[in-house]
Design a protein around this motif. Structure first.
Motif, short mmCIF file in Angstrom:
data_model
loop_
_atom_site.label_atom_id
_atom_site.label_comp_id
_atom_site.label_asym_id
_atom_site.label_seq_id
_atom_site.Cartn_x
_atom_site.Cartn_y
_atom_site.Cartn_z
N CYS A 1 0.83 -1.21 0.00
CA CYS A 1 0.00 0.00 0.00
C CYS A 1 0.87 1.26 0.00
O CYS A 1 0.60 2.21 -0.75
N LEU A 2 1.91 1.27 0.82
CA LEU A 2 2.83 2.41 0.82
C LEU A 2 3.57 2.49 -0.51
O LEU A 2 3.80 3.58 -1.04
N GLY A 3 3.93 1.33 -1.06
CA GLY A 3 4.62 1.32 -2.34
C GLY A 3 3.76 1.89 -3.46
O GLY A 3 4.26 2.62 -4.32
N VAL A 4 2.47 1.57 -3.44
CA VAL A 4 1.55 2.13 -4.42
C VAL A 4 1.54 3.65 -4.33
O VAL A 4 1.64 4.36 -5.34
N PHE A 5 1.41 4.16 -3.12
CA PHE A 5 1.38 5.62 -2.93
C PHE A 5 2.69 6.26 -3.41
O PHE A 5 2.67 7.26 -4.14
N LEU A 6 3.81 5.69 -3.01
CA LEU A 6 5.11 6.27 -3.35
C LEU A 6 5.39 6.20 -4.85
O LEU A 6 5.84 7.18 -5.45
#
Length: 286
Positions: free
Chosen positions: A49-54
Motif C-alpha cells: 500500500c505504501l509502495g503504491v502511494f510512493l
C-alpha cells in the motif's frame, strides 16, 4: 523549506488528486488477496500500500518532468508546478529519486524474488512518460507499469509466479489501456497540436469502438480469473456490477464530450473497487 514549497511538491505528487493511487491500488489488492487466499500478511499489505502511494507519486513527478515543455500549452495541465516554474526540474528529479529510494527500501523487506521484480517496476515508471514522443501506445506502457504490482505480490507471498498471475496481469493491462484512452481523449486536440502520440489519436473515429472492445476483453479476462480460481457467487455479482459500470462509461462518452470522457475515466475507480470487494467476500464467505 517554506510552507509554499511543500505545497508545490504535494501538487507535483498529485496528493490533491488521488484517483491514480486508487487505480494502481485495486489490482495490487486483487493480487495480494488472491495470492494469500484471503487477508495477506499485514506487513506485506502495508509495504504494498505504501509502495503504491510512493510509486504513483514518483510517476506523477517524472511525468511532469518529461512534459515540462508541453504542459504549459495544454489547457488541463498549464497550472502544474513545473509548467509554471514554481518547482525547478532539478528539484523535481530529486523528489522523484527520493520517492523511488523510499519505495525500494520498503521492497527490501520482502523476499529477494519480489525485490528483483521491483527493478522492472522502477524501469517502467521512469520510461513511461517519455513514450508519447515515440509510440502511439504509451497507454500500454502505463498498463504494464500499473499491473507490475501483480507479479510482485505473488512473488512476495508465494515466491513463485503461477499462470493465473499472467491472466490477471494481461487483464489489468487491458483495463488500463481502456481507461487511459478515455483520459487521452480529453487531451487529444492539444496532443495533436503538440505532435504527441496516444491511443486516443491512433484510434481516431474508432476510439469508442476500440475502448469498448478492450473493456470487453478486460472483463472476459477477469471472468476467466474467477473460473480458473473457482470463485463463487460474490465474485460474479461484483463482475456483473463492473460490467454495468463499464456500460455506463461507454454511454456517457457517446458524444465524446471532454468532461464526460474524464468522468468515465474516474468511474473506473468503482470498477476496481467492486471487483476487489467480490474477491474479499469470496475468501471471507465463499
Amino acid at each position: 523549506m517554506n510552507k509554499e514549497k511543500w505545497r508545490q511538491y504535494s501538487l507535483l505528487m498529485r496528493l490533491d488528486k488521488p484517483i491514480g493511487t486508487f487505480l494502481l491500488l485495486w489490482p495490487t489488492l486483487w493480487a495480494l488477496w488472491i495470492a494469500a487466499e484471503g487477508l495477506p500478511p499485514l506487513w506485506i499489505l502495508l509495504v504494498f500500500c505504501l509502495g503504491v502511494f510512493l510509486m504513483r507519486s514518483a510517476g506523477c513527478v517524472i511525468n511532469d518532468y518529461a512534459d515540462r515543455d508541453f504542459d504549459a500549452h495544454v489547457e488541463r495541465t498549464r497550472d502544474r508546478p513545473l509548467a509554471q516554474n514554481r518547482v525547478s526540474p532539478r528539484e523535481a528529479m530529486s523528489l522523484f529519486l527520493l520517492l523511488v529510494l523510499i519505495a525500494f527500501a520498503l521492497a527490501l523487506t520482502l523476499n529477494w524474488f519480489a525485490v528483483s521484480l521491483s527493478f522492472v517496476a522502477i524501469g517502467l515508471a521512469a520510461s513511461y512518460p517519455f513514450m508519447k514522443r515515440y509510440t502511439y501506445f504509451p497507454q500500454v506502457i502505463l498498463g504494464a507499469a500499473f499491473a507490475w504490482s501483480i507479479p510482485m505480490a505473488f512473488a512476495a507471498i508465494q515466491d513463485e509466479l503461477p499462470l493465473i498471475v499472467w491472466v490477471i496481469y494481461t487483464s489489468t493491462v487491458l483495463w488500463v489501456l481502456a481507461y487511459d484512452t478515455l483520459y487521452g481523449m480529453v487531451d487529444r486536440e492539444d496532443d495533436l497540436r503538440l505532435g504527441l502520440k496516444s491511443t486516443a489519436i491512433l484510434f481516431g473515429e474508432m476510439d469508442l469502438v476500440m475502448v469498448g472492445v478492450i473493456q470487453a476483453l478486460f472483463l472476459i479476462g477477469m471472468y476467466l480469473v474467477g473460473e480458473q480460481l473457482e470463485f463463487g457467487v460474490y465474485y460474479y455479482v461484483a463482475w456483473v456490477i463492473a460490467l454495468l459500470l463499464v456500460a455506463i462509461q461507454m454511454w456517457r462518452c457517446r458524444t465524446r464530450d471532454r468532461q464526460e470522457c474524464f468522468n468515465a475515466f474516474l468511474n473506473n475507480n468503482y470498477v476496481g473497487l467492486v471487483l476487489f470487494l467480490g474477491i474479499v467476500l469470496h475468501f471471507q464467505f465463499g
